[in-house]
Motif scaffolding. Sequence first.
Motif, mmCIF file in Angstrom:
data_model
loop_
_atom_site.group_PDB
_atom_site.id
_atom_site.type_symbol
_atom_site.label_atom_id
_atom_site.label_comp_id
_atom_site.label_asym_id
_atom_site.label_seq_id
_atom_site.Cartn_x
_atom_site.Cartn_y
_atom_site.Cartn_z
ATOM 1 N N MET A 230 -8.603 -16.229 8.395
ATOM 2 C CA MET A 230 -8.917 -17.002 9.597
ATOM 3 C C MET A 230 -9.452 -16.091 10.704
ATOM 4 S SD MET A 230 -6.416 -19.515 11.771
ATOM 5 C CE MET A 230 -6.050 -20.451 10.275
ATOM 6 N N ARG A 232 -11.052 -13.304 10.336
ATOM 7 C CA ARG A 232 -12.390 -12.850 9.978
ATOM 8 C C ARG A 232 -13.413 -13.948 10.274
ATOM 9 N NH1 ARG A 232 -9.657 -10.370 5.592
ATOM 10 N NH2 ARG A 232 -10.128 -12.146 4.227
ATOM 11 N N ARG A 233 -13.058 -15.209 9.961
ATOM 12 C CA ARG A 233 -13.984 -16.322 10.247
ATOM 13 C C ARG A 233 -14.228 -16.450 11.740
ATOM 14 N NH1 ARG A 233 -11.079 -18.935 6.014
ATOM 15 N NH2 ARG A 233 -9.731 -19.982 7.560
ATOM 16 N N GLN A 234 -13.181 -16.323 12.533
ATOM 17 C CA GLN A 234 -13.332 -16.414 13.988
ATOM 18 C C GLN A 234 -14.212 -15.286 14.522
ATOM 19 O OE1 GLN A 234 -9.278 -16.418 15.366
ATOM 20 N NE2 GLN A 234 -8.965 -18.600 14.944
ATOM 21 N N LEU A 236 -16.618 -13.798 12.898
ATOM 22 C CA LEU A 236 -18.003 -14.077 12.512
ATOM 23 C C LEU A 236 -18.609 -15.136 13.424
ATOM 24 C CD1 LEU A 236 -17.690 -14.080 8.624
ATOM 25 C CD2 LEU A 236 -18.866 -12.389 10.028
ATOM 26 N N GLU A 237 -17.826 -16.156 13.818
ATOM 27 C CA GLU A 237 -18.315 -17.211 14.706
ATOM 28 C C GLU A 237 -18.669 -16.665 16.086
ATOM 29 O OE1 GLU A 237 -15.267 -20.109 14.714
ATOM 30 O OE2 GLU A 237 -15.680 -20.835 12.674
#
Length: 239
Positions: A230, A232-234, A236-237
Amino acid sequence: MADPFEVRMRFTSQLQHLNASVNSSQKAAHYALKYRDMDEDLHSCILEQLERNSMNNRANIMYFIEHLCDMAQRENHPNFVRMMQKDILMVVDAVAPSDGSGAANVKVVRRVLQGLQQKHILQPDTVTEIEGCLKERDTIAEESALSPIDANAQREHPHHPTASAKVNGVSRPDKRQIEQRIEEDRERHKRLRESIWAIGDEGDEEFERLWDEVSEIGEDDYIAAEEDAMERRQALELE
């Protein structure tokens, strides 16, 4: 058939020129086993060179003895091992004499004795008995190290800094011998560190050891993995 006198002379020369490298010890051991039919004569060469050479060379011969016994055991030639077992006290007395002249070799003797015990060449009782003698020689070494160099020796050789001095009647090595010993000990310590980190070629021992040290995956591990994903996704966003 090889000339016994020539074999003896060549073997003696190899013992006199041993150094801290494993290759020199292995070369001499291979030579001894090549002429195993003269094992008693070659064994007497070892004892003679222990009596005649410098303390630095005696330390190198001590390490060579471990190589020779190990190799003889693996090649199923027990005579070298039996003779060394019989004369081990004589060997120790030559490498680290009780008068303190071989104080620097006490650690060498201990290390080789431990190696011979681990290879089942020497019995634990024998090593324990010799260790009792070495403790006394350790005490002599400490006393010698704390004692000042004989002032008379310094006055007698004012222009010869490499001349051996005496402490409590015991000859001390000259500058060249000390420098040689430091260099050889450095080489041995380097090899020891390398052997500690060495990984065996056979089997998956290293993998099995690491696998045993890792705990089983539990629910907490899954939760931690989901939180990492989670984050890592944040990240990237935000980019």
